[in-house]
Motif scaffolding. Structure first.
Motif, short mmCIF file in Angstrom:
data_model
loop_
_atom_site.label_atom_id
_atom_site.label_comp_id
_atom_site.label_asym_id
_atom_site.label_seq_id
_atom_site.Cartn_x
_atom_site.Cartn_y
_atom_site.Cartn_z
N LEU A 116 0.95 -1.25 0.01
CA LEU A 116 -0.05 0.11 0.00
C LEU A 116 0.88 1.17 0.07
O LEU A 116 0.61 2.10 -0.66
CB LEU A 116 -0.89 -0.04 1.23
CG LEU A 116 -1.78 1.25 1.38
CD1 LEU A 116 -2.90 1.39 0.10
CD2 LEU A 116 -2.67 1.10 2.76
N GLU A 119 1.98 2.58 -3.36
CA GLU A 119 0.62 3.06 -4.35
C GLU A 119 0.47 4.58 -4.36
O GLU A 119 0.68 5.36 -3.10
CB GLU A 119 -0.55 2.68 -3.92
CG GLU A 119 -0.96 1.16 -4.30
CD GLU A 119 -0.89 0.83 -5.70
OE1 GLU A 119 -0.96 1.97 -6.58
OE2 GLU A 119 -0.60 -0.19 -6.08
N LYS A 128 -7.36 -0.56 -1.87
CA LYS A 128 -6.28 -1.43 -1.13
C LYS A 128 -6.50 -1.22 0.32
O LYS A 128 -6.57 -2.23 1.31
CB LYS A 128 -4.87 -1.22 -1.59
CG LYS A 128 -4.63 -1.85 -3.02
CD LYS A 128 -3.14 -2.11 -3.11
CE LYS A 128 -2.85 -2.63 -4.47
NZ LYS A 128 -1.34 -2.81 -4.65
#
Length: 206
Positions: A116, A119, A128
């Motif tokens: 995560l 991202e 997510k």
């Protein structure tokens, strides 16, 4: 006099001039490709293209090409928990051990949080973040990890505006738990000791 044409030949000529059903003006022909004038969905060229495309997506690494950690790498895991988690083989071996203790979800949560962080797309971050919450934070999940109430409250407040760092404190808490609790047992487990012995035998044989 013009040459007579038999009935059979006439039918052949008529068949040769039969055209595909007319399309409405300006309406594109569905499922067409550059080699298929009829636009049929069973175009052989299209099927061949799809088959080649699927073949190209296959993983080029065969099972026989699996890489094994060196003796030095296996020894380095005992010196540093961080090095263990940085190693793909190390994580796999550690996960095998955690699975035997029914605590594999701690590592899976840590890895999900790590992904995560990478991202940057807000839509992907939101999706997510929601999945991580449902899988590992929600009290209704069978894979719920152990987090204290303060950290949980912080996560709940962040759900309205999720970010790629919203689980950073929870990730650190699980990292600490694995480091202090699971890691020492891992180093004394048969999973690690057998691998270490195997690597040493391999070095002696070469």
């Amino acid at each position: 006099m013009p040459r007579s044409v038999s009935g059979v030949e006439m039918r052949k000529r008529q068949a040769a001039h039969i055209e595909a059903p007319a399309q409405a003006p300006g309406q594109p022909r569905p499922n067409t490709c550059c080699l298929c004038w009829c636009g049929c969905c069973k175009c052989l060229w299209n099927e061949d293209r799809i088959e080649r495309s699927q073949t190209c997506k296959m993983d080029p690494i065969e099972a026989g090409d699996e890489q094994h950690p060196s003796l030095d790498e296996v020894l380095s895991w005992a010196r540093s928990f961080e090095l263990l988690l940085r190693s793909l083989e190390g994580r796999e071996v550690f996960q095998e051990f955690l699975r035997s203790e029914y605590s594999e979800d701690n590592l899976l949560f840590w890895l999900a949080c790590d992904e995560l962080k990478k991202e940057t797309n807000p839509a992907v971050v939101e999706e997510k973040a929601r999945i991580i919450y449902e899988d590992y934070v929600s009290i209704l999940s069978p894979k719920e990890v152990s987090l204290d109430s303060r950290v949980r409250e912080g996560i709940n407040q962040s759900l309205s505006e999720p970010s790629n760092l919203m689980y950073e404190e929870a990730q650190l808490q699980i990292y600490t738990l694995m480091h202090r609790d699971s890691f020492p047992r891992f180093l004394n487990s048969s999973v690690y000791r057998d691998l270490l012995a195997n690597r040493r035998r391999t070095c002696l044989d070469t």
